[in-house]
Design a protein around this motif. Structure first.
Motif, PDB file in Angstrom:
ATOM      1  N   VAL A 117       7.542 -55.918  10.032  1.00 25.21           N
ATOM      2  CA  VAL A 117       8.421 -54.790   9.720  1.00 25.21           C
ATOM      3  C   VAL A 117       7.869 -53.986   8.544  1.00 25.21           C
ATOM      4  N   ASP A 118       7.118 -54.622   7.678  1.00 23.88           N
ATOM      5  CA  ASP A 118       6.555 -53.935   6.524  1.00 23.88           C
ATOM      6  C   ASP A 118       5.249 -53.204   6.840  1.00 23.88           C
ATOM      7  N   SER A 119       4.739 -53.328   8.057  1.00 27.34           N
ATOM      8  CA  SER A 119       3.452 -52.707   8.378  1.00 27.34           C
ATOM      9  C   SER A 119       3.620 -51.222   8.689  1.00 27.34           C
ATOM     10  N   PRO A 120       2.632 -50.417   8.316  1.00 28.62           N
ATOM     11  CA  PRO A 120       2.711 -48.981   8.604  1.00 28.62           C
ATOM     12  C   PRO A 120       2.782 -48.668  10.104  1.00 28.62           C
ATOM     13  N   ALA A 121       2.113 -49.446  10.940  1.00 28.90           N
ATOM     14  CA  ALA A 121       2.166 -49.198  12.390  1.00 28.90           C
ATOM     15  C   ALA A 121       3.588 -49.411  12.907  1.00 28.90           C
ATOM     16  N   SER A 123       6.289 -49.111  11.149  1.00 29.24           N
ATOM     17  CA  SER A 123       7.119 -48.028  10.603  1.00 29.24           C
ATOM     18  C   SER A 123       7.031 -46.779  11.456  1.00 29.24           C
ATOM     19  N   ALA A 124       5.824 -46.460  11.952  1.00 31.67           N
ATOM     20  CA  ALA A 124       5.665 -45.280  12.811  1.00 31.67           C
ATOM     21  C   ALA A 124       6.476 -45.432  14.091  1.00 31.67           C
ATOM     22  N   LEU A 125       6.430 -46.620  14.671  1.00 32.62           N
ATOM     23  CA  LEU A 125       7.209 -46.890  15.881  1.00 32.62           C
ATOM     24  C   LEU A 125       8.704 -46.826  15.579  1.00 32.62           C
ATOM     25  N   ALA A 126       9.122 -47.472  14.505  1.00 29.69           N
ATOM     26  CA  ALA A 126      10.541 -47.512  14.146  1.00 29.69           C
ATOM     27  C   ALA A 126      11.092 -46.111  13.896  1.00 29.69           C
ATOM     28  N   GLU A 127      10.323 -45.270  13.224  1.00 30.65           N
ATOM     29  CA  GLU A 127      10.791 -43.906  12.953  1.00 30.65           C
ATOM     30  C   GLU A 127      11.015 -43.129  14.248  1.00 30.65           C
ATOM     31  N   ALA A 128      10.093 -43.258  15.192  1.00 29.63           N
ATOM     32  CA  ALA A 128      10.248 -42.544  16.467  1.00 29.63           C
ATOM     33  C   ALA A 128      11.471 -43.052  17.228  1.00 29.63           C
ATOM     34  N   LEU A 129      11.671 -44.354  17.261  1.00 26.06           N
ATOM     35  CA  LEU A 129      12.828 -44.913  17.963  1.00 26.06           C
ATOM     36  C   LEU A 129      14.132 -44.552  17.254  1.00 26.06           C
ATOM     37  N   ASP A 130      14.129 -44.580  15.928  1.00 23.09           N
ATOM     38  CA  ASP A 130      15.332 -44.200  15.179  1.00 23.09           C
ATOM     39  C   ASP A 130      15.713 -42.751  15.446  1.00 23.09           C
ATOM     40  N   MET A 131      14.714 -41.890  15.557  1.00 18.13           N
ATOM     41  CA  MET A 131      15.002 -40.489  15.854  1.00 18.13           C
ATOM     42  C   MET A 131      15.583 -40.352  17.262  1.00 18.13           C
ATOM     43  N   MET A 132      15.097 -41.144  18.206  1.00 11.43           N
ATOM     44  CA  MET A 132      15.661 -41.108  19.557  1.00 11.43           C
ATOM     45  C   MET A 132      17.123 -41.532  19.541  1.00 11.43           C
ATOM     46  N   VAL A 133      17.449 -42.542  18.757  1.00  9.53           N
ATOM     47  CA  VAL A 133      18.853 -42.975  18.631  1.00  9.53           C
ATOM     48  C   VAL A 133      19.658 -41.850  17.981  1.00  9.53           C
ATOM     49  N   HIS A 134      19.108 -41.268  16.936  1.00 12.39           N
ATOM     50  CA  HIS A 134      19.811 -40.223  16.180  1.00 12.39           C
ATOM     51  C   HIS A 134      20.175 -39.029  17.057  1.00 12.39           C
ATOM     52  N   ILE A 135      19.285 -38.626  17.938  1.00 12.17           N
ATOM     53  CA  ILE A 135      19.587 -37.452  18.771  1.00 12.17           C
ATOM     54  C   ILE A 135      20.298 -37.818  20.070  1.00 12.17           C
ATOM     55  N   GLY A 136      20.554 -39.108  20.275  1.00 11.69           N
ATOM     56  CA  GLY A 136      21.285 -39.538  21.454  1.00 11.69           C
ATOM     57  C   GLY A 136      20.417 -39.749  22.685  1.00 11.69           C
ATOM     58  N   ASP A 137      19.115 -39.945  22.477  1.00 15.66           N
ATOM     59  CA  ASP A 137      18.192 -40.151  23.593  1.00 15.66           C
ATOM     60  C   ASP A 137      17.904 -41.627  23.849  1.00 15.66           C
ATOM     61  N   LEU A 138      18.420 -42.493  22.985  1.00 22.83           N
ATOM     62  CA  LEU A 138      18.255 -43.940  23.134  1.00 22.83           C
ATOM     63  C   LEU A 138      19.558 -44.602  22.716  1.00 22.83           C
ATOM     64  N   ALA A 139      20.040 -45.479  23.559  1.00 19.94           N
ATOM     65  CA  ALA A 139      21.284 -46.185  23.243  1.00 19.94           C
ATOM     66  C   ALA A 139      21.072 -47.072  22.018  1.00 19.94           C
ATOM     67  N   PRO A 140      21.965 -46.987  21.026  1.00 20.78           N
ATOM     68  CA  PRO A 140      21.831 -47.846  19.845  1.00 20.78           C
ATOM     69  C   PRO A 140      21.737 -49.329  20.214  1.00 20.78           C
ATOM     70  N   SER A 141      22.443 -49.737  21.262  1.00 19.40           N
ATOM     71  CA  SER A 141      22.407 -51.145  21.673  1.00 19.40           C
ATOM     72  C   SER A 141      21.026 -51.557  22.201  1.00 19.40           C
ATOM     73  N   GLY A 142      20.199 -50.598  22.578  1.00 21.45           N
ATOM     74  CA  GLY A 142      18.874 -50.911  23.098  1.00 21.45           C
ATOM     75  C   GLY A 142      17.762 -50.738  22.087  1.00 21.45           C
ATOM     76  N   ARG A 143      18.112 -50.346  20.862  1.00 21.68           N
ATOM     77  CA  ARG A 143      17.103 -50.039  19.840  1.00 21.68           C
ATOM     78  C   ARG A 143      16.223 -51.234  19.508  1.00 21.68           C
ATOM     79  N   ALA A 144      16.792 -52.392  19.238  1.00 18.64           N
ATOM     80  CA  ALA A 144      15.991 -53.563  18.840  1.00 18.64           C
ATOM     81  C   ALA A 144      15.047 -53.996  19.952  1.00 18.64           C
TER      82      ALA A 144
END
Length: 193
Positions: A117-121, A123-144
């Protein structure tokens, strides 16, 4: 490269990066790093208590470089396009830098989900997925689950291309298959309904 003055820790790190670029984690030894820098092995121990500490520092530098290259390939577009660029950037780095790729993910000793979780790679993945959740393009329940699905797809593909059956396939075809793998995993992410 002979060390004469300045920052010995940085010189040792640079020599470690040079060694591992072509040889992976196995190429890194305190003796060879210090020989390249022009100091005794004892000098290295003032900055890195052991080989693993130096390997960890090399791994961290590689991961930072990898994340930088992944960010460079991102188009100014939506989260799905960003996620695609992150995934393809990961694979591109692995194919271009197989020695460093091995160090980044297999040289750092016992890697756990918490250290990843502390790796930069990551973090890049997490940021993209978090943005998908934020705009409603990914279900929060499916984020992990999306994190590990996406990462295992790109990492597994990279391993197949570097050490598996895809290593015998033409580069253009490997890239076409990489794009298909990334697109397939993104298409399978759970949307908000």
């Amino acid at each position: 490269m002979a060390y004469h003055h300045g920052d010995l820790a940085a010189a040792l790190l640079t020599a470690g990066l040079e060694l591992t670029r072509s040889g992976g984690p196995e190429a890194l030894t305190i003796r060879e790093v210090t020989r390249r820098v022009g100091v005794t092995p004892n000098a290295a121990y003032r900055h890195f208590p052991d080989r693993q500490a130096l390997l960890d520092a090399v791994s961290a530098a590689i991961q930072a470089d990898m994340a930088g290259r992944m960010a460079t390939g991102r188009p100014p577009a939506g989260p799905r396009e960003t996620l695609r660029a992150v995934g393809l950037g990961y694979i591109a780095f692995a194919l271009a830098e197989p020695g460093w790729f091995a160090v980044a993910f297999f040289g750092a000793g016992d890697v756990t989900p918490d250290t990843v979780v502390d790796s930069p790679a990551y973090s890049a993945l997490a940021e993209a997925l978090d943005m998908m959740v934020h705009i409603g393009d990914l279900a929060p329940s499916g984020r992990a689950a999306a994190t590990w699905s996406c990462w295992s797809t790109v990492h597994g593909f990279a391993e197949l291309a570097l050490r598996g059956p895809l290593r015998h396939v033409d580069g253009a075809e490997v890239w076409r298959l990489a794009e298909q793998a990334v697109d397939t995993v993104i298409a399978g992410l759970p949307a908000v309904v």
